[in-house]
Design a protein around this motif. Structure first.
Motif, PDB file in Angstrom:
ATOM      1  N   ILE A   1       0.839  -1.199   0.000  1.00  0.00           N
ATOM      2  CA  ILE A   1       0.000   0.000   0.000  1.00  0.00           C
ATOM      3  C   ILE A   1       0.876   1.251   0.000  1.00  0.00           C
ATOM      4  O   ILE A   1       0.663   2.180  -0.772  1.00  0.00           O
ATOM      5  CB  ILE A   1      -0.956  -0.010   1.216  1.00  0.00           C
ATOM      6  CG1 ILE A   1      -2.066  -1.054   1.004  1.00  0.00           C
ATOM      7  CG2 ILE A   1      -1.555   1.376   1.474  1.00  0.00           C
ATOM      8  CD1 ILE A   1      -2.931  -1.298   2.220  1.00  0.00           C
ATOM      9  N   GLN A   2       1.867   1.261   0.870  1.00  0.00           N
ATOM     10  CA  GLN A   2       2.728   2.428   1.036  1.00  0.00           C
ATOM     11  C   GLN A   2       3.481   2.795  -0.243  1.00  0.00           C
ATOM     12  O   GLN A   2       3.607   3.970  -0.581  1.00  0.00           O
ATOM     13  CB  GLN A   2       3.714   2.150   2.166  1.00  0.00           C
ATOM     14  CG  GLN A   2       4.574   3.306   2.555  1.00  0.00           C
ATOM     15  CD  GLN A   2       5.420   2.979   3.774  1.00  0.00           C
ATOM     16  OE1 GLN A   2       5.578   1.818   4.158  1.00  0.00           O
ATOM     17  NE2 GLN A   2       5.966   3.998   4.387  1.00  0.00           N
ATOM     18  N   TYR A   3       3.990   1.792  -0.951  1.00  0.00           N
ATOM     19  CA  TYR A   3       4.843   2.064  -2.106  1.00  0.00           C
ATOM     20  C   TYR A   3       4.121   1.967  -3.453  1.00  0.00           C
ATOM     21  O   TYR A   3       4.732   2.194  -4.483  1.00  0.00           O
ATOM     22  CB  TYR A   3       6.085   1.159  -2.078  1.00  0.00           C
ATOM     23  CG  TYR A   3       7.053   1.639  -1.036  1.00  0.00           C
ATOM     24  CD1 TYR A   3       7.935   2.677  -1.304  1.00  0.00           C
ATOM     25  CD2 TYR A   3       7.038   1.098   0.246  1.00  0.00           C
ATOM     26  CE1 TYR A   3       8.804   3.148  -0.342  1.00  0.00           C
ATOM     27  CE2 TYR A   3       7.892   1.572   1.222  1.00  0.00           C
ATOM     28  CZ  TYR A   3       8.773   2.596   0.918  1.00  0.00           C
ATOM     29  OH  TYR A   3       9.616   3.078   1.878  1.00  0.00           O
ATOM     30  N   ASN A   4       2.833   1.684  -3.457  1.00  0.00           N
ATOM     31  CA  ASN A   4       2.091   1.592  -4.705  1.00  0.00           C
ATOM     32  C   ASN A   4       2.155   2.890  -5.519  1.00  0.00           C
ATOM     33  O   ASN A   4       2.436   2.840  -6.722  1.00  0.00           O
ATOM     34  CB  ASN A   4       0.650   1.169  -4.422  1.00  0.00           C
ATOM     35  CG  ASN A   4      -0.066   0.656  -5.641  1.00  0.00           C
ATOM     36  OD1 ASN A   4      -0.919   1.336  -6.178  1.00  0.00           O
ATOM     37  ND2 ASN A   4       0.278  -0.544  -6.079  1.00  0.00           N
ATOM     38  N   PRO A   5       1.951   4.065  -4.915  1.00  0.00           N
ATOM     39  CA  PRO A   5       2.048   5.301  -5.712  1.00  0.00           C
ATOM     40  C   PRO A   5       3.455   5.551  -6.253  1.00  0.00           C
ATOM     41  O   PRO A   5       3.615   6.109  -7.340  1.00  0.00           O
ATOM     42  CB  PRO A   5       1.649   6.404  -4.730  1.00  0.00           C
ATOM     43  CG  PRO A   5       1.071   5.737  -3.545  1.00  0.00           C
ATOM     44  CD  PRO A   5       1.532   4.331  -3.542  1.00  0.00           C
TER      45      PRO A   5
ATOM     46  N   CYS B   1       4.637   9.626  -7.431  1.00  0.00           N
ATOM     47  CA  CYS B   1       5.452  10.405  -6.500  1.00  0.00           C
ATOM     48  C   CYS B   1       6.813   9.716  -6.362  1.00  0.00           C
ATOM     49  O   CYS B   1       6.986   8.589  -6.817  1.00  0.00           O
ATOM     50  CB  CYS B   1       4.763  10.523  -5.147  1.00  0.00           C
ATOM     51  SG  CYS B   1       4.342   8.936  -4.417  1.00  0.00           S
ATOM     52  N   LYS B   2       7.738  10.404  -5.709  1.00  0.00           N
ATOM     53  CA  LYS B   2       9.077   9.819  -5.510  1.00  0.00           C
ATOM     54  C   LYS B   2       9.198   9.099  -4.178  1.00  0.00           C
ATOM     55  O   LYS B   2       9.949   8.144  -4.051  1.00  0.00           O
ATOM     56  CB  LYS B   2      10.146  10.901  -5.635  1.00  0.00           C
ATOM     57  CG  LYS B   2      10.257  11.421  -7.044  1.00  0.00           C
ATOM     58  CD  LYS B   2      11.366  12.410  -7.201  1.00  0.00           C
ATOM     59  CE  LYS B   2      11.348  12.849  -8.664  1.00  0.00           C
ATOM     60  NZ  LYS B   2      12.277  13.828  -9.012  1.00  0.00           N
ATOM     61  N   THR B   3       8.439   9.562  -3.189  1.00  0.00           N
ATOM     62  CA  THR B   3       8.432   8.909  -1.879  1.00  0.00           C
ATOM     63  C   THR B   3       6.983   8.778  -1.418  1.00  0.00           C
ATOM     64  O   THR B   3       6.135   9.598  -1.801  1.00  0.00           O
ATOM     65  CB  THR B   3       9.211   9.726  -0.817  1.00  0.00           C
ATOM     66  OG1 THR B   3       8.532  10.960  -0.589  1.00  0.00           O
ATOM     67  CG2 THR B   3      10.653   9.979  -1.251  1.00  0.00           C
ATOM     68  N   PRO B   4       6.689   7.802  -0.572  1.00  0.00           N
ATOM     69  CA  PRO B   4       5.310   7.641  -0.091  1.00  0.00           C
ATOM     70  C   PRO B   4       4.797   8.883   0.636  1.00  0.00           C
ATOM     71  O   PRO B   4       3.613   9.215   0.532  1.00  0.00           O
ATOM     72  CB  PRO B   4       5.393   6.453   0.868  1.00  0.00           C
ATOM     73  CG  PRO B   4       6.588   5.695   0.439  1.00  0.00           C
ATOM     74  CD  PRO B   4       7.556   6.716  -0.096  1.00  0.00           C
ATOM     75  N   GLU B   5       5.668   9.583   1.330  1.00  0.00           N
ATOM     76  CA  GLU B   5       5.257  10.761   2.101  1.00  0.00           C
ATOM     77  C   GLU B   5       4.710  11.877   1.206  1.00  0.00           C
ATOM     78  O   GLU B   5       3.954  12.723   1.665  1.00  0.00           O
ATOM     79  CB  GLU B   5       6.438  11.298   2.924  1.00  0.00           C
ATOM     80  CG  GLU B   5       6.918  10.355   4.009  1.00  0.00           C
ATOM     81  CD  GLU B   5       7.776   9.190   3.473  1.00  0.00           C
ATOM     82  OE1 GLU B   5       7.824   8.158   4.174  1.00  0.00           O
ATOM     83  OE2 GLU B   5       8.363   9.300   2.381  1.00  0.00           O
ATOM     84  N   GLU B   6       5.080  11.889  -0.043  1.00  0.00           N
ATOM     85  CA  GLU B   6       4.613  12.911  -0.981  1.00  0.00           C
ATOM     86  C   GLU B   6       3.180  12.672  -1.451  1.00  0.00           C
ATOM     87  O   GLU B   6       2.533  13.595  -1.951  1.00  0.00           O
ATOM     88  CB  GLU B   6       5.507  12.947  -2.232  1.00  0.00           C
ATOM     89  CG  GLU B   6       6.922  13.373  -1.998  1.00  0.00           C
ATOM     90  CD  GLU B   6       7.763  13.216  -3.258  1.00  0.00           C
ATOM     91  OE1 GLU B   6       7.195  13.075  -4.373  1.00  0.00           O
ATOM     92  OE2 GLU B   6       8.989  13.229  -3.134  1.00  0.00           O
ATOM     93  N   TYR B   7       2.693  11.442  -1.325  1.00  0.00           N
ATOM     94  CA  TYR B   7       1.391  11.110  -1.894  1.00  0.00           C
ATOM     95  C   TYR B   7       0.272  11.537  -0.949  1.00  0.00           C
ATOM     96  O   TYR B   7       0.242  11.147   0.220  1.00  0.00           O
ATOM     97  CB  TYR B   7       1.303   9.619  -2.224  1.00  0.00           C
ATOM     98  CG  TYR B   7       0.163   9.298  -3.153  1.00  0.00           C
ATOM     99  CD1 TYR B   7       0.162   9.764  -4.457  1.00  0.00           C
ATOM    100  CD2 TYR B   7      -0.925   8.567  -2.712  1.00  0.00           C
ATOM    101  CE1 TYR B   7      -0.893   9.494  -5.314  1.00  0.00           C
ATOM    102  CE2 TYR B   7      -1.987   8.277  -3.570  1.00  0.00           C
ATOM    103  CZ  TYR B   7      -1.964   8.747  -4.860  1.00  0.00           C
ATOM    104  OH  TYR B   7      -3.015   8.486  -5.707  1.00  0.00           O
TER     105      TYR B   7
END
Length: 182
Positions: A150-154, A160-166
């Motif tokens: 889930i975290q790294y799907n975007p 995005c480049k990192t999950p925190e950006e999504y």
């Protein structure tokens, strides 16, 4: 193709019939206190959740429904689908998904009608796919793997480049640490 035992021929129409019948008769396994990884798609995989306001409606619907029906550990709203990791508290997973999909569809269609300034035709209306995919989490490693998915799907699909950006990613660190410490 299905082999027709009566006359030895394959039947494409019978295949379509059986496949459609299978679609309507999915039997789910309900596990008391089970944690589920759920995926559901927008009908025809139209990337409607790329619209920030529409994605927010889905997020609000999840948040509203979870208050009394389930614990949500993580979710991500992708442009054309949704992944969630949750544990039902009162109802089964099918009832929860029906409620989320029904309520979010109603709100999305109201929003579309308002933004267009006219009634939305049946062809223009938002809809989810008929069903959803679910997987019962089996252990801590399975749980961690699905949270990471889930975290790294975007990131994997280049949103995005990192999950925190999504913007439409939620992970409840407190609830997850409680589960993983049991």
């Amino acid at each position: 193709m299905v082999y027709n035992a009566h006359d030895g021929r394959r039947s494409a129409s019978r295949t379509r019939y059986f496949v459609s019948m299978l679609h309507w008769h999915i039997h789910r396994t309900y596990v008391p206190d089970g944690i589920y990884f759920v995926t559901t798609d927008v009908r025809y995989r139209i990337p409607i959740f790329a619209d920030t306001e529409i994605a927010r409606i889905v997020g609000r619907s999840i948040w509203h429904e979870r208050a009394s029906r389930f614990v949500v550990y993580a979710y991500v709203i992708m442009p054309d689908h949704l992944h969630m990791l949750l544990r039902p508290t009162k109802e089964n997973i099918s009832e929860i998904m029906r409620s989320i999909k029904t309520n979010s569809s109603r709100e999305i269609n109201r929003s579309l009608q308002h933004s267009r300034g006219h009634a939305t035709s049946a062809m223009e209306m938002f809809a989810w796919q008929q069903s959803f995919y679910d997987h019962v989490i089996t252990d801590d490693d399975d749980f961690r793997n699905h949270v990471e998915y889930i975290q790294y799907n975007p990131v994997r699909v280049g949103l995005c480049k990192t999950p925190e950006e999504y913007r439409f990613l939620f992970i409840d660190d407190k609830a997850m640490s409680k589960i993983l410490s049991l």
